[in-house]
Design a protein around this motif. Sequence first.
Motif, PDB file in Angstrom:
ATOM      1  N   ILE A   1      35.263  35.541  49.683  1.00 36.93           N
ATOM      2  CA  ILE A   1      34.011  36.079  50.221  1.00 36.93           C
ATOM      3  C   ILE A   1      33.425  35.167  51.295  1.00 36.93           C
ATOM      4  N   GLU A   2      34.176  34.123  51.649  1.00 39.18           N
ATOM      5  CA  GLU A   2      33.800  33.188  52.715  1.00 39.18           C
ATOM      6  C   GLU A   2      32.459  32.516  52.418  1.00 39.18           C
ATOM      7  N   ASP A   3      32.328  32.056  51.180  1.00 36.60           N
ATOM      8  CA  ASP A   3      31.124  31.342  50.752  1.00 36.60           C
ATOM      9  C   ASP A   3      31.525  29.923  50.373  1.00 36.60           C
TER      10      ASP A   3
ATOM     11  N   GLY B   1      47.245  43.261  50.728  1.00 40.17           N
ATOM     12  CA  GLY B   1      45.979  43.124  51.437  1.00 40.17           C
ATOM     13  C   GLY B   1      45.367  44.417  51.926  1.00 40.17           C
ATOM     14  N   ARG B   2      45.996  45.534  51.636  1.00 39.73           N
ATOM     15  CA  ARG B   2      45.472  46.818  52.135  1.00 39.73           C
ATOM     16  C   ARG B   2      44.323  47.359  51.285  1.00 39.73           C
ATOM     17  N   ILE B   3      44.219  46.899  50.047  1.00 35.07           N
ATOM     18  CA  ILE B   3      43.075  47.258  49.205  1.00 35.07           C
ATOM     19  C   ILE B   3      42.196  46.017  49.100  1.00 35.07           C
ATOM     20  N   ASP B   4      41.107  46.006  49.847  1.00 35.36           N
ATOM     21  CA  ASP B   4      40.301  44.804  50.011  1.00 35.36           C
ATOM     22  C   ASP B   4      38.819  45.169  49.907  1.00 35.36           C
ATOM     23  N   PHE B   5      38.152  44.654  48.861  1.00 29.86           N
ATOM     24  CA  PHE B   5      36.741  44.950  48.645  1.00 29.86           C
ATOM     25  C   PHE B   5      35.859  43.711  48.790  1.00 29.86           C
ATOM     26  N   TYR B   6      36.370  42.658  49.387  1.00 28.45           N
ATOM     27  CA  TYR B   6      35.626  41.402  49.395  1.00 28.45           C
ATOM     28  C   TYR B   6      34.436  41.389  50.341  1.00 28.45           C
ATOM     29  N   LYS B   7      34.340  42.373  51.220  1.00 26.54           N
ATOM     30  CA  LYS B   7      33.173  42.447  52.102  1.00 26.54           C
ATOM     31  C   LYS B   7      32.023  43.235  51.479  1.00 26.54           C
ATOM     32  N   GLU B   8      32.279  43.859  50.325  1.00 22.74           N
ATOM     33  CA  GLU B   8      31.233  44.638  49.682  1.00 22.74           C
ATOM     34  C   GLU B   8      30.080  43.722  49.247  1.00 22.74           C
ATOM     35  N   PRO B   9      28.829  44.057  49.592  1.00 23.12           N
ATOM     36  CA  PRO B   9      27.686  43.186  49.254  1.00 23.12           C
ATOM     37  C   PRO B   9      27.580  42.869  47.773  1.00 23.12           C
TER      38      PRO B   9
ATOM     39  N   MET C   1      32.520  53.368  44.467  1.00 21.77           N
ATOM     40  CA  MET C   1      33.120  52.467  45.460  1.00 21.77           C
ATOM     41  C   MET C   1      34.642  52.436  45.322  1.00 21.77           C
ATOM     42  N   PHE C   2      35.141  51.985  44.169  1.00 19.12           N
ATOM     43  CA  PHE C   2      36.594  51.895  43.969  1.00 19.12           C
ATOM     44  C   PHE C   2      37.219  53.282  43.859  1.00 19.12           C
ATOM     45  N   ASP C   3      36.577  54.144  43.063  1.00 22.92           N
ATOM     46  CA  ASP C   3      37.122  55.478  42.842  1.00 22.92           C
ATOM     47  C   ASP C   3      37.177  56.257  44.146  1.00 22.92           C
ATOM     48  N   GLN C   4      36.133  56.146  44.962  1.00 24.30           N
ATOM     49  CA  GLN C   4      36.112  56.860  46.237  1.00 24.30           C
ATOM     50  C   GLN C   4      37.256  56.411  47.131  1.00 24.30           C
ATOM     51  N   PHE C   5      37.520  55.120  47.128  1.00 21.84           N
ATOM     52  CA  PHE C   5      38.637  54.595  47.916  1.00 21.84           C
ATOM     53  C   PHE C   5      39.954  55.203  47.431  1.00 21.84           C
ATOM     54  N   ALA C   6      40.138  55.230  46.102  1.00 21.47           N
ATOM     55  CA  ALA C   6      41.380  55.768  45.543  1.00 21.47           C
ATOM     56  C   ALA C   6      41.560  57.237  45.895  1.00 21.47           C
TER      57      ALA C   6
END
Length: 633
Positions: A332-334, A281-289, A1-6
Amino acid sequence: MFDQFAKEHNLSELLVSAQQFQPYPKAAEREFWEKLPQEARATWIGWAEERLDYTWPALPAVRYMDYVRNGNRTHYEEAYFERRRVLGDLLFGECVEGQGRFFEQIMNGLWCLCEESYWVIPAHMTLSSQSDGYSLPDVTEQVIDLFAADTGGLLAWATYLFKDKLQAESPMILKRIRYEMNRRIFEPYLEREDFWWMGYTPKRVNNWNPWIHSNCLAAFLILEEDVSVRSRAVAKGMQSLDSFMEIYHPDGGCDEGPGYWGRAGASLFDCLELLYEGSAGRIDFYKEPLVQEMGKYIYRVHIAGNDFVNFADGDARLSLSADVVYRYGKRIEDSQMSALGAYTFQANGITRDRIFSCTRILGEFTNYTELTGQRAMAPFERDVWLKDTHIFVAREHEGSSAGLYLAAKGGHNDENHNHNDVGHYIVYFNGHPFFIDAGTESYTAKTFSERRYEIWTMQSGYHSLPTVNGVEQQDGEAYRATDVEYVNTDSAANLSLNLTPAYPESAGIEFWKRSITLHRTPGDQAYAEIKDSFELKEASADVVFNGLLLPTPQLLEDGRIELTNEHGERVWIQYAANRLQAVVETITVSDARMQSIWGDTLYRLQLRLLEPVRAGEVVVTISEAITGTTSAV
């Protein structure tokens, strides 16, 4: 996930510069600090005033040697951690007051940390290739453990807050900080891949991974001005964080327990915030399940107040990083997660953490008004089932800590910070403990050695589990629960497990099924029911059903045991007195860590078979004690 983004993005274009990286107000931004509420200002100034005449303790060689010589780790660590707490108190006292009163002591503290021969604590010396047989570190080999990284983070944030003032007072302090950071943090972080916590070796990672990265990433973002070095460090951190995500099941459960979530899921959040703020804000993983589920875990295992379901080594009563929980929930809007953060902060106020974390304290300052702005209530979820980590929770009433609370686990006996506890359960009533998990004593060399399971708190016989033919559960991933099923309705929540594989062959078990249920039929009295159905290879009377109790048990004549706590609340344990004998063992608690949670005394209840059987069913119920009632069933 993170590595693929990088790999798919040019991080040097996404990351802001060191000058632009300003996630929190600096000390010179007086308008922010002067507007803080008076109670927050007074607290931090008061703590800093306590440190004005502080004498920085020595860290002598012989205290470092204690760990190898006799297994003691506290003598050295007490002075080591106190230095860092004191420096933190001074830093934030000066931020709040802004009059320079604490600055000389701040410089003393920064210089002291730079002068330490080694930032790695003795218990973590196994990271060094020279550690085998040595009781003092080889200072020519600087490695990164949890607290070397923490120290680096502390120095980096001190620089962030006071760079201009330090430059004006003595540029050599900044130069020394950068020198020490280069050799102790930056170079090993970038050049080495043999640290197990990075995830490049066969050893499984744990909370060390995000905890260390949260400090190292902060240091690079604050101190490193070379764009290529910054982006290289962030890319490596993101690649390594993937190894931490890989050990997590999709349900987000922390197998180390909520006591370690603060440095597992919460440290992941620290990393995510650094990536988010460090990239505008360009690196944002908060929508990841998975990121979302890892956050939600902490309120799903909340019991009441500061009490949490404490399977594994974690303590039952936590000093939760309330602001982290609050901010994580917002990202995460919880709203339930944010509510737990605000609820905890309002209940406990500003607290001093044993491990000083500048980024979390700065977040607390930034969100202080929100955290205290309106009365918050914890979610108190009625039913929780984490299907991958096998964590079961059921409470009598949704949205309230009143009534019975039952939690149990399946899993296996090679989890992080593992106890041999497959099929174990705890019971609380009105938010107070009755059947408990002891947690663990203060760590020593033995705790993480091949002799770990000689420690009583790790053994299944001191959990709510059976001992069969004198044999307890064994450690190892093969010793696990199978055929795990969960059923939940408004009237009952049930977890059933096959515990046969959790025991070695020598236990003589043919089959063992455990059913754990909270009955809450409207209009009837709620009760917890533990049903064990079993078949042995040979008939035996050597079967014992264990449970660890906090209140003093009073054995009654009709198959009841009464527990009364300090609040006057009474609970009954009911069993078949014609088939089982109740025996109580008093356990004197002498360990300081456990005393702070449970006090001086615990009780082990053992229900022992009276006659040999080859197969049978044993039912134990737990309910509120009501005068005139003889059975909850």
